[in-house]
Design a protein around this motif. Structure first.
Motif, PDB file in Angstrom:
ATOM      1  N   ILE A 182       7.827  -7.370  44.350  1.00 30.83           N
ATOM      2  CA  ILE A 182       7.825  -5.959  42.391  1.00 30.83           C
ATOM      3  C   ILE A 182       7.789  -4.608  43.326  1.00 30.83           C
ATOM      4  N   PHE A 221       4.233  -3.563  35.227  1.00 28.19           N
ATOM      5  CA  PHE A 221       3.334  -4.701  35.567  1.00 28.19           C
ATOM      6  C   PHE A 221       2.712  -5.766  35.810  1.00 28.19           C
ATOM      7  N   GLU A 253       3.090  -9.441  36.077  1.00 26.81           N
ATOM      8  CA  GLU A 253       1.766 -10.302  36.233  1.00 26.81           C
ATOM      9  C   GLU A 253       1.372 -11.676  35.478  1.00 26.81           C
ATOM     10  N   HIS A 269       2.994  -6.461  44.525  1.00 23.66           N
ATOM     11  CA  HIS A 269       3.354  -5.123  44.093  1.00 23.66           C
ATOM     12  C   HIS A 269       3.298  -3.670  44.863  1.00 23.66           C
TER      13      HIS A 269
END
Length: 584
Positions: A48, A170, A174, A193
């Motif tokens: 990501i 995020f 997650e 990430h």
């Protein structure tokens, strides 16, 4: 002039569908992860960047997609998971609608690279959300599939401006990866990430490895304070990790429930779990659990919503009652087991029976009990489970004399539902059972209120009572008086009381009805002794349900200990002369 009906362009149709399927970057990750799992992947890597807005890349080692299927895979309603209408009645895969890839591609720049098992060449399909035309080129790629999604919502600015900060987006990604990683222990997961590894989970084959994965995703505190459970009945299997009430949280962020491996948020299941925990949690607290329900695919409908978060059970009542009953039993057994197995060597043992029972401090669900508290609670529960033996030791004379020589004699039987018939040396004794129990309990409460100790222990399941603010004020004002007789409660909110501790004669009360009557007494009576009489009446209502000979004899022995001030006595004596007069 009426507007003519026309077909929507493919791009517009896909963007409308994307409004249901692609809510945010996390939705994209969820759909792509489910595709990887359905492709029998054993290792999935998620990369990501910028919270998913700039880049989301999901790579797996699954079965792969052939060149001839790549363009079709990016079309709407194209799937390899179902073939005919009857397949909808027994869906075993996570995906089946055939909408995800087309919807994602319509609002992003998408690259799909894949290599079939056994083939040496991979192929890459590119689709950039403008004209929905697919460009396929040769590529280098190991077996499996990689999907790259760049610049999400680049062609729909109105959708993009509703996205949250990078950190928030995020966080949702997650959480989704975590939920899916908890559902498939046979697959390894890596999440990165901005080039930073957030977690790297290996395949968990045995129970120890599964515990380790749960601990890494849910926290070590959870795995240390949970019970492994497994139940099988009526064609259903429920298993997983059930958090103890002591680690309940103020929000429901540690609740994971799966149906046939699918992450669900189902009202029916949530209600069953809340019911199972309701006697173990304080108001406003949420249970923690990771639970898996497995059932025949034909008995559950997953085709309810495009996001596939909701399900419908054909036998919803059966499923609800199964989940509720099994979890409730597990929580009850775990509570008793915890009290029985806690190590008590950490503190020096306290010996002697002179300590008053009602000095045990009620423990809160956020902390574990101390060794001394556990020892005292266990002693109290042993006492509560054998009241008959203890009471007889206190009231029955130790001589081996004939029971008929005692003031109220021996029990012959119970007649008219409430009258004990006894035989004594002087004749027959008739005892009003309810009146007798009320007098006995009233005397015990009065003596405790005046300073004598009365056996009292925390309730196994604290009782919650809803009441008005005025009633709460009454009970809070009289709280110290109730504590004297072993009845302990706390205010848990603006309209709730929680009864935590009760004296032995009152531990089986219907506390809701009892407290309603007590509130009336507190409102209308200035003398607290009158309120104790109300409490004694409700205690007697419960006590008279025990009608075995041992309970009846125990009541007689307690009546013989009543003080002279108790008038009228709950019995009458028919001496031999009176009996002879009645029968002749």
């Amino acid at each position: 002039m009426a507007k003519k009906i026309h077909l929507l362009p493919p791009q517009l149709a896909n963007q409308i569908a994307a409004g249901e399927v692609v809510e945010r970057p996390g939705s994209v990750v969820k759909e792509l992860l489910e595709n990887s799992i359905d492709a029998n992947a054993k290792r999935i890597q998620v990369d990501i960047e910028n919270g998913g807005v700039k880049l989301m890349r999901i790579r797996d080692d699954g079965d792969g997609i052939g060149k001839d299927d790549l363009a079709l895979a990016l079309s709407r309603h194209a799937t390899s998971k179902i073939y005919e209408l009857t397949d909808l009645t027994a869906i075993g895969s996570l995906g089946f609608r055939g909408e995800a890839l087309a919807s994602i591609a319509s609002v992003s720049r998408l690259n799909l690279t894949s290599c079939l098992q056994g083939e040496s060449r991979a192929w890459c399909a590119t689709l950039h959300g403008r004209d929905m035309s697919v460009n396929i080129e040769p590529a280098s790629h190991p077996q499996g599939t990689t999907v790259e999604v760049r610049d999400l919502f680049f062609n729909t600015p109105a959708r993009r401006k509703f996205l949250r900060t990078e950190r928030t987006e995020f966080f949702h990604i997650e959480e989704i990866v975590k939920r899916i990683a908890l559902s498939r222990f046979d697959i390894g997961f890596m999440l990165r990430h901005n080039q930073k590894i957030m977690f790297n989970l290996r395949v968990a084959e045995d129970d120890g490895a599964k515990d380790k994965r749960v601990a890494s995703l849910c926290g070590s505190q959870f795995i240390k304070n949970c019970e492994r459970v497994e139940f099988n009945a009526v064609g259903l299997r429920l298993w997983g990790w059930l958090g103890n009430p002591e680690i309940a949280r103020s929000q429901n962020d540690l609740q994971y429930f799966y149906v046939n491996g699918r992450v669900v948020r189902d009202k029916l299941l949530n209600h069953a779990i809340r019911q199972a925990y309701q006697d173990h949690l304080y108001d406003g607290k949420h249970a923690c659990y990771v639970l898996f329900l497995e059932c025949c695919p034909e008995t559950v409908d997953v085709n309810v919503h495009p996001t596939k978060h909701e399900v419908r059970f054909h036998e919803s009542r059966l499923v609800h009652d199964f989940v509720f009953s099994q979890l409730q039993r597990a929580l009850t057994n775990a509570h008793v087991s915890t009290l029985a197995t806690v190590e008590i060597d950490a503190e020096p043992e306290v010996m002697g029976s002179e300590q008053p029972r009602n000095t045990v401090a009620p423990r809160t669900p956020q902390t574990r009990p101390s060794a001394t508290a556990v020892r005292e609670q266990l002693a109290g529960y042993r006492q509560m489970t054998s009241p008959a033996k203890q009471t007889q030791q206190a009231f029955i004379p130790t001589t081996n004399s004939d029971p008929r020589q005692l003031p109220l004699g021996r029990v012959l039987g119970l007649v008219l539902e409430n009258t004990i018939v006894c035989e004594s040396e002087g004749g027959l004794v008739l005892v009003d059972y309810h009146h007798a129990q009320r007098c006995v309990i009233a005397q015990q409460l009065l003596q405790a209120w005046q300073g004598e100790a009365i056996p009292s222990q925390p309730l196994l399941f604290p009782a919650s009572i809803q009441c008005s603010g005025e009633t709460l004020a009454l009970f809070n004002k009289a709280k110290d008086e109730f504590v004297k007789v072993g009845l302990s409660f706390d205010q848990m909110g603006p309209t709730m009381l929680m009864v935590r501790e009760a004296p032995a004669p009152l531990r089986k009360l219907d506390f809701a009805a009892t407290f309603e009557a007590l509130s009336v007494s507190l409102l209308t009576q200035d003398d607290f002794k009158k309120t104790l009489q109300v409490l004694a009446v409700h205690g007697a209502d419960v006590a008279v349900k025990q009608q075995d000979r041992e309970s009846l004899n125990r009541c007689l022995r307690q009546c013989e200990q009543l003080s002279k001030e108790v008038q009228p006595k709950p019995w009458i004596v028919l001496d031999k002369a009176r009996l002879k007069e009645l029968v002749t």
